[in-house]
Write an enzyme that holds these catalytic residues in place. Structure first.
Site, PDB file in Angstrom:
ATOM      1  N   ASP A   1     -26.485   5.766  34.286  1.00  0.00           N
ATOM      2  CA  ASP A   1     -27.402   5.652  33.300  1.00  0.00           C
ATOM      3  C   ASP A   1     -27.828   4.738  32.498  1.00  0.00           C
ATOM      4  OD1 ASP A   1     -27.802   8.946  35.672  1.00  0.00           O
ATOM      5  OD2 ASP A   1     -26.253   8.570  33.989  1.00  0.00           O
TER       6      ASP A   1
ATOM      7  N   LYS B   1     -31.177   1.198  34.125  1.00  0.00           N
ATOM      8  CA  LYS B   1     -30.700  -0.019  34.843  1.00  0.00           C
ATOM      9  C   LYS B   1     -32.553   0.248  36.144  1.00  0.00           C
ATOM     10  CE  LYS B   1     -27.816   1.962  37.641  1.00  0.00           C
ATOM     11  NZ  LYS B   1     -27.474   3.016  36.926  1.00  0.00           N
TER      12      LYS B   1
ATOM     13  N   GLY C   1     -30.593   8.202  39.776  1.00  0.00           N
ATOM     14  CA  GLY C   1     -31.459   9.011  39.084  1.00  0.00           C
ATOM     15  C   GLY C   1     -32.175   7.897  38.459  1.00  0.00           C
ATOM     16  N   HIS C   2     -33.283   7.485  38.962  1.00  0.00           N
ATOM     17  CA  HIS C   2     -33.483   6.011  38.262  1.00  0.00           C
ATOM     18  C   HIS C   2     -34.932   6.619  37.751  1.00  0.00           C
ATOM     19  CE1 HIS C   2     -30.882   2.661  40.563  1.00  0.00           C
ATOM     20  NE2 HIS C   2     -30.104   4.285  39.558  1.00  0.00           N
TER      21      HIS C   2
ATOM     22  N   GLN D   1     -25.635   3.681  39.756  1.00  0.00           N
ATOM     23  CA  GLN D   1     -24.743   3.319  39.429  1.00  0.00           C
ATOM     24  C   GLN D   1     -24.226   2.909  38.553  1.00  0.00           C
ATOM     25  OE1 GLN D   1     -24.436   3.847  43.449  1.00  0.00           O
ATOM     26  NE2 GLN D   1     -25.797   6.540  42.081  1.00  0.00           N
TER      27      GLN D   1
ATOM     28  N   ARG E   1     -27.254  17.583  33.997  1.00  0.00           N
ATOM     29  CA  ARG E   1     -25.893  17.773  32.855  1.00  0.00           C
ATOM     30  C   ARG E   1     -26.056  17.234  31.451  1.00  0.00           C
ATOM     31  NH1 ARG E   1     -21.878  16.507  37.748  1.00  0.00           N
ATOM     32  NH2 ARG E   1     -23.103  14.757  38.276  1.00  0.00           N
TER      33      ARG E   1
HETATM   34  P1  GDP Z   1     -30.957   4.368  35.465  1.00  0.00           P
HETATM   35  O1  GDP Z   1     -29.869   5.701  36.542  1.00  0.00           O
HETATM   36  O2  GDP Z   1     -29.686   3.305  34.985  1.00  0.00           O
HETATM   37  O3  GDP Z   1     -31.837   3.684  36.563  1.00  0.00           O
HETATM   38  O4  GDP Z   1     -30.447   5.006  34.102  1.00  0.00           O
HETATM   39  P2  GDP Z   1     -30.954   6.725  34.133  1.00  0.00           P
HETATM   40  O5  GDP Z   1     -32.756   6.204  34.225  1.00  0.00           O
HETATM   41  O6  GDP Z   1     -30.429   7.279  34.731  1.00  0.00           O
HETATM   42  O7  GDP Z   1     -31.361   6.879  32.062  1.00  0.00           O
HETATM   43  C1  GDP Z   1     -31.867   6.447  31.077  1.00  0.00           C
HETATM   44  C2  GDP Z   1     -32.708   6.403  30.423  1.00  0.00           C
HETATM   45  O8  GDP Z   1     -32.586   6.536  28.871  1.00  0.00           O
HETATM   46  C3  GDP Z   1     -34.076   7.955  31.600  1.00  0.00           C
HETATM   47  O9  GDP Z   1     -34.126   8.839  30.272  1.00  0.00           O
HETATM   48  C4  GDP Z   1     -34.736   6.353  30.462  1.00  0.00           C
HETATM   49  O10 GDP Z   1     -35.894   6.880  30.826  1.00  0.00           O
HETATM   50  C5  GDP Z   1     -33.952   5.918  28.988  1.00  0.00           C
HETATM   51  N1  GDP Z   1     -34.546   4.910  28.415  1.00  0.00           N
HETATM   52  C6  GDP Z   1     -34.288   3.631  28.678  1.00  0.00           C
HETATM   53  N2  GDP Z   1     -34.041   2.478  28.026  1.00  0.00           N
HETATM   54  C7  GDP Z   1     -34.039   3.374  27.294  1.00  0.00           C
HETATM   55  C8  GDP Z   1     -34.447   3.096  25.859  1.00  0.00           C
HETATM   56  O11 GDP Z   1     -34.763   1.543  25.453  1.00  0.00           O
HETATM   57  N3  GDP Z   1     -34.527   4.247  24.604  1.00  0.00           N
HETATM   58  C9  GDP Z   1     -34.794   4.531  24.774  1.00  0.00           C
HETATM   59  N4  GDP Z   1     -34.903   5.877  23.990  1.00  0.00           N
HETATM   60  N5  GDP Z   1     -34.226   5.508  25.964  1.00  0.00           N
HETATM   61  C10 GDP Z   1     -34.460   4.949  26.754  1.00  0.00           C
HETATM   62  P1  IMO Z   2     -27.988   5.990  38.595  1.00  0.00           P
HETATM   63  O1  IMO Z   2     -27.969   5.343  40.175  1.00  0.00           O
HETATM   64  C1  IMO Z   2     -24.340   8.539  36.225  1.00  0.00           C
HETATM   65  C2  IMO Z   2     -21.565  10.575  39.002  1.00  0.00           C
HETATM   66  C3  IMO Z   2     -21.735  11.531  38.824  1.00  0.00           C
HETATM   67  C4  IMO Z   2     -19.569  11.777  39.311  1.00  0.00           C
HETATM   68  C5  IMO Z   2     -19.531  10.687  40.194  1.00  0.00           C
HETATM   69  C6  IMO Z   2     -19.009  11.244  41.966  1.00  0.00           C
HETATM   70  O2  IMO Z   2     -28.117   6.848  37.704  1.00  0.00           O
HETATM   71  O3  IMO Z   2     -26.727   5.425  37.300  1.00  0.00           O
HETATM   72  P2  IMO Z   2     -21.133  11.576  44.250  1.00  0.00           P
HETATM   73  O4  IMO Z   2     -22.539  12.308  43.883  1.00  0.00           O
HETATM   74  O5  IMO Z   2     -21.723  10.297  43.850  1.00  0.00           O
HETATM   75  O6  IMO Z   2     -20.101  11.598  45.284  1.00  0.00           O
HETATM   76  O7  IMO Z   2     -20.489  11.710  42.183  1.00  0.00           O
HETATM   77  O8  IMO Z   2     -20.408   9.805  39.928  1.00  0.00           O
HETATM   78  N1  IMO Z   2     -22.846   9.416  39.864  1.00  0.00           N
HETATM   79  C7  IMO Z   2     -23.413   9.034  38.507  1.00  0.00           C
HETATM   80  N2  IMO Z   2     -23.496   9.241  37.627  1.00  0.00           N
HETATM   81  N3  IMO Z   2     -25.456   7.648  37.333  1.00  0.00           N
HETATM   82  C8  IMO Z   2     -25.422   8.104  38.835  1.00  0.00           C
HETATM   83  O9  IMO Z   2     -26.166   6.651  39.105  1.00  0.00           O
HETATM   84  C9  IMO Z   2     -24.578   8.690  39.754  1.00  0.00           C
HETATM   85  N4  IMO Z   2     -24.615   8.828  40.250  1.00  0.00           N
HETATM   86  C10 IMO Z   2     -23.089   9.390  40.889  1.00  0.00           C
HETATM   87  O10 IMO Z   2     -21.820  12.067  38.481  1.00  0.00           O
HETATM   88  O11 IMO Z   2     -19.142  12.159  38.430  1.00  0.00           O
HETATM   89 MG    MG Z   3     -29.632   7.372  36.003  1.00  0.00          MG
END
Ligand code: GDP
Ligand code: IMO
Ligand code: MG
Length: 430
Positions: A13, A16, A40-41, A225, A304
């Site tokens: 998270d 990416k 979840g991107h 991840q 969560r």
């Molecule tokens: P990923 O799994 O690595 O793609 O990251 P996620 O999408 O799960 O979580 C990143 C969250 O931060 C998302 O809700 C994005 O929209 C948000 N986000 C990304 N870059 C920024 C930033 O520079 N500032 C803020 N406030 N939010 C951001």
């Molecule tokens: P992105 O790509 C954050 C975590 C879960 C748990 C562990 C194992 O959005 O960064 P799993 O369902 O893979 O067997 O869960 O890994 N986890 C993540 N945490 N971002 C993710 O993906 C994750 N994918 C799995 O919360 O701790």
């Molecule tokens: Mg994510």
């Protein structure tokens, strides 16, 4: 450099998805190579939010091809849901934009049921998985009993594999976990029909990539991840079931490691983690709540609340050792705005000594005490900043300190969730 690999440098998270969407402009093909819909991107473009669990984050660029490689575990229902949502919003109008490897393993409904049942049985000791069947699907792959995308397209092959699997899975579900078993004919009919519906996307993606690169295409690899969730190098067993570090791009896409170009690590300006396991710089106080609220730190996959803490330079240095990043993308630095002081974890105290490197062994990592360095905060709104020099001096000092402590140059600074709220200091494709 021709190709770019984007990887998470913390516990996932990191942002990416946003970075990949941005870099996709300079690439021809975007590839997911590991993980599944545990990811979840999130992308925010012109106020519109998109969350991708399976489809690469380059899909909003109509002229870019997107590939789900053999290393990904594919839930065909989730794939079709994402396809449907994209088409409704006017994207993916040409089906040839998306390719799914014929060799990818399929997440079956019994994988999800087993994931859920196992976590329930573990109780307080649970991993805190995303309950998407990721672990059980990878287990079957390694045990050589998995069902692959190509099998779904051959009902007789699929039927035999499914029957053999259900014999064991139903026994486990019913007799060991006390959960509901699956009916062969129901699963068979549903998945043969899903196979029919995804067929248009199925391809030999390793050959496709080879041929595209032969024509000079630039490829962007999208990791899921983060390094600390790597099955080998992460905080085992509180990890995911795939390798999230750099080598996975080659095996997960069916390419030589010689195809790697630059490797970009993505890290938040602080740290978050979802699920169980050690987290040395975690904040269980008002600062932690501030980061969660201001950063909207609630999972994109499961909703969560994410655990929050200060930036941990020891973690990112470790991720750098494993991946040899050519650059770091620092995201969500705007979230720190308004804090009078910000801290960076620079080392761990363990049994009276200060460790400056990380061991992922959890008995050690759960006992270390973070050593912090304090820096001055800033209060100016930085979301409009377009150049590094538009940032307040304290923000610049914070970023420079991250560079010094991790040994990696910061090539991108993200100052908001929108695509254009980004300072691109260096383009990794050039
Ligand atoms: P990923 O799994 O690595 O793609 O990251 P996620 O999408 O799960 O979580 C990143 C969250 O931060 C998302 O809700 C994005 O929209 C948000 N986000 C990304 N870059 C920024 C930033 O520079 N500032 C803020 N406030 N939010 C951001
Ligand atoms: P992105 O790509 C954050 C975590 C879960 C748990 C562990 C194992 O959005 O960064 P799993 O369902 O893979 O067997 O869960 O890994 N986890 C993540 N945490 N971002 C993710 O993906 C994750 N994918 C799995 O919360 O701790
Ligand atoms: Mg994510």
């Amino acid at each position: 450099m021709k190709n770019v690999i984007v990887l998470g440098a913390q516990w996932g998270d990191e942002g990416k998805g946003k970075v990949v969407d941005l870099y996709a402009e300079f690439a021809d093909v975007v590839v997911r190579f590991q993980g599944g819909n545990n990811a979840g991107h999130t992308l925010v473009i012109g106020g519109e939010k998109h969350i991708f669990h399976l489809i690469p984050s380059g899909i909003l660029h109509p002229q870019k091809k997107c590939v789900i490689g053999n290393g990904v575990v594919v839930n065909p229902k989730v794939l079709l849901e994402e396809v449907g949502r994209l088409k409704e919003r006017g994207y993916l109008q040409d089906d040839s934009q998306l390719k799914v490897s014929h060799l990818a393993n399929v997440i079956m409904p019994y994988h999800v049921a087993l994931d859920v049942a196992r976590e329930k049985k573990l109780g307080d000791g649970k991993i805190g998985t995303t309950a998407r069947g990721i672990g059980p699907a990878y287990e079957d792959k390694v045990a050589r009993v998995g069902i692959r995308v190509c099998d779904l397209l051959k009902p007789d092959v699929f039927g035999e594999k499914l029957r053999n699997n259900l014999e064991v899975k139903n026994f486990l579900l019913e007799k060991y976990y006390g959960a509901k078993p699956f009916e062969f004919s129901e699963v068979f009919d549903e998945y043969v029909s899903l196979g029919e519906r995804i067929k248009v996307y199925v391809d030999d993606t390793s050959r496709f990539l080879e041929s595209e690169m032969g024509r000079g295409a630039k490829v962007l690899f999208e990791g899921a991840q983060g390094a600390m969730l790597d099955i080998d190098h992460g905080t085992y067993p509180f990890v995911t079931s795939s390798n999230t570090t750099v080598g996975a791009f080659a095996t997960g896409a069916g390419l030589s490691v010689k195809r790697a170009g630059s490797v970009i690590g993505v890290a938040k300006a602080y740290t978050t983690r979802v699920g169980g396991g050690p987290f040395p710089s975690e904040l269980n106080d008002a600062d932690g709540d501030y980061l969660r609220e201001k950063g909207q730190e609630f999972g994109s996959t499961t909703g969560r609340p994410r655990r929050c803490g200060w930036f941990d330079a020891v973690v990112v240095r470790y991720a750098h050792r494993l991946n040899e990043f050519d650059g770091l993308a620092i995201t969500k630095i705007d979230v720190l705005t308004g804090l009078p002081r910000v801290k960076i974890c620079v080392g761990y105290r363990y049994e009276g000594k200060v460790l400056d490197s990380l061991t992922p062994e959890i008995d050690v990592l759960s006992q270390v005490e973070p050593v912090y360095e304090e820096l001055e905060g800033w209060s100016e709104d930085i979301r409009e900043a377009k150049e590094f020099d538009d940032l307040p001096k304290e923000t610049k000092r914070y970023i420079r300190r991250i560079e010094e402590l991790t040994g990696v140059e910061v090539v991108l600074v993200s100052v908001g969730p929108e695509r254009n709220e980004t300072i691109l200091r260096k383009n990794p494709f050039r």
